[in-house]
Design an enzyme around this catalytic site. Structure first.
Site, PDB file in Angstrom:
ATOM      1  N   TYR A  18     -93.653 -40.838  67.525  1.00  0.00           N
ATOM      2  CA  TYR A  18     -92.612 -39.827  67.338  1.00  0.00           C
ATOM      3  C   TYR A  18     -91.438 -40.418  66.550  1.00  0.00           C
ATOM      4  O   TYR A  18     -90.925 -39.799  65.622  1.00  0.00           O
ATOM      5  CB  TYR A  18     -92.139 -39.292  68.694  1.00  0.00           C
ATOM      6  CG  TYR A  18     -91.217 -38.119  68.576  1.00  0.00           C
ATOM      7  CD1 TYR A  18     -91.706 -36.839  68.341  1.00  0.00           C
ATOM      8  CD2 TYR A  18     -89.843 -38.285  68.679  1.00  0.00           C
ATOM      9  CE1 TYR A  18     -90.851 -35.756  68.203  1.00  0.00           C
ATOM     10  CE2 TYR A  18     -88.977 -37.208  68.553  1.00  0.00           C
ATOM     11  CZ  TYR A  18     -89.495 -35.955  68.313  1.00  0.00           C
ATOM     12  OH  TYR A  18     -88.647 -34.886  68.185  1.00  0.00           O
ATOM     13  N   HIS A  22     -90.119 -39.387  62.610  1.00  0.00           N
ATOM     14  CA  HIS A  22     -88.755 -38.951  62.319  1.00  0.00           C
ATOM     15  C   HIS A  22     -87.986 -39.941  61.451  1.00  0.00           C
ATOM     16  O   HIS A  22     -86.895 -39.627  60.985  1.00  0.00           O
ATOM     17  CB  HIS A  22     -88.012 -38.634  63.616  1.00  0.00           C
ATOM     18  CG  HIS A  22     -88.417 -37.317  64.166  1.00  0.00           C
ATOM     19  ND1 HIS A  22     -89.567 -37.158  64.899  1.00  0.00           N
ATOM     20  CD2 HIS A  22     -87.867 -36.090  64.025  1.00  0.00           C
ATOM     21  CE1 HIS A  22     -89.693 -35.872  65.202  1.00  0.00           C
ATOM     22  NE2 HIS A  22     -88.684 -35.212  64.690  1.00  0.00           N
ATOM     23  N   TYR A  41     -77.388 -32.093  62.326  1.00  0.00           N
ATOM     24  CA  TYR A  41     -78.523 -32.104  63.255  1.00  0.00           C
ATOM     25  C   TYR A  41     -78.931 -33.540  63.544  1.00  0.00           C
ATOM     26  O   TYR A  41     -79.203 -34.311  62.628  1.00  0.00           O
ATOM     27  CB  TYR A  41     -79.674 -31.313  62.638  1.00  0.00           C
ATOM     28  CG  TYR A  41     -80.900 -31.153  63.491  1.00  0.00           C
ATOM     29  CD1 TYR A  41     -80.850 -31.177  64.869  1.00  0.00           C
ATOM     30  CD2 TYR A  41     -82.138 -30.958  62.892  1.00  0.00           C
ATOM     31  CE1 TYR A  41     -81.991 -31.014  65.640  1.00  0.00           C
ATOM     32  CE2 TYR A  41     -83.291 -30.783  63.645  1.00  0.00           C
ATOM     33  CZ  TYR A  41     -83.202 -30.820  65.019  1.00  0.00           C
ATOM     34  OH  TYR A  41     -84.332 -30.662  65.782  1.00  0.00           O
ATOM     35  N   TRP A  76     -94.932 -28.316  60.379  1.00  0.00           N
ATOM     36  CA  TRP A  76     -94.237 -29.352  61.146  1.00  0.00           C
ATOM     37  C   TRP A  76     -94.372 -29.099  62.648  1.00  0.00           C
ATOM     38  O   TRP A  76     -94.680 -30.018  63.408  1.00  0.00           O
ATOM     39  CB  TRP A  76     -92.755 -29.398  60.744  1.00  0.00           C
ATOM     40  CG  TRP A  76     -91.992 -30.471  61.460  1.00  0.00           C
ATOM     41  CD1 TRP A  76     -91.218 -30.325  62.580  1.00  0.00           C
ATOM     42  CD2 TRP A  76     -91.933 -31.863  61.123  1.00  0.00           C
ATOM     43  NE1 TRP A  76     -90.684 -31.526  62.947  1.00  0.00           N
ATOM     44  CE2 TRP A  76     -91.113 -32.487  62.064  1.00  0.00           C
ATOM     45  CE3 TRP A  76     -92.501 -32.627  60.105  1.00  0.00           C
ATOM     46  CZ2 TRP A  76     -90.832 -33.854  62.033  1.00  0.00           C
ATOM     47  CZ3 TRP A  76     -92.224 -33.983  60.072  1.00  0.00           C
ATOM     48  CH2 TRP A  76     -91.402 -34.584  61.021  1.00  0.00           C
TER      49      TRP A  76
END
Length: 115
Positions: A18, A22, A41, A76
């Site tokens: 993960y 990212h 964000y 995504w």
């Protein structure tokens, strides 16, 4: 613009992947988020899998709807769904647990007479 904070839970066995995903989000996904009204964000990941997200948006529901209308978001979300627990068949961006903001330093400072 309003601030939003949310949480999700990443499967512990998928944490490393993960993080890797990212570290280099697809440019077209980044542009779609920007164009849909997502600002500042950020994602924060705890070693136990707790994921906290922070975003500013004029209207989070509208920003989410704008993303839902994009093809890149569909791809995504499909790729990210297996990383999460407790989604009950929803995409990760539909499984946010929004948190209530109870304190913001700048707002309280602005409201004090000596600020």
């Amino acid at each position: 613009m309003r601030r939003y904070c949310f949480m999700l839970r990443v499967r512990p066995e998928r944490l490393a992947e993960y993080r890797t995903r990212h570290a280099a989000v697809w440019p077209e996904m980044l542009y779609a988020l920007r164009d849909a009204g997502w600002h500042d964000y950020s994602l924060f990941l705890h070693p136990d899998g707790l994921l906290i997200g922070y975003v500013r948006a004029t209207d989070l529901a509208a920003a989410q709807a704008a993303m839902a209308a994009t093809e890149v978001n569909a791809r995504w979300q499909a790729e990210m769904a297996p990383f999460f627990t407790e989604l009950d068949g929803r995409h990760p961006d539909e499984g946010f647990v929004l948190l209530d903001e109870i304190f913001h330093l700048d707002e309280q400072l602005a409201a004090t007479p000596d600020a």
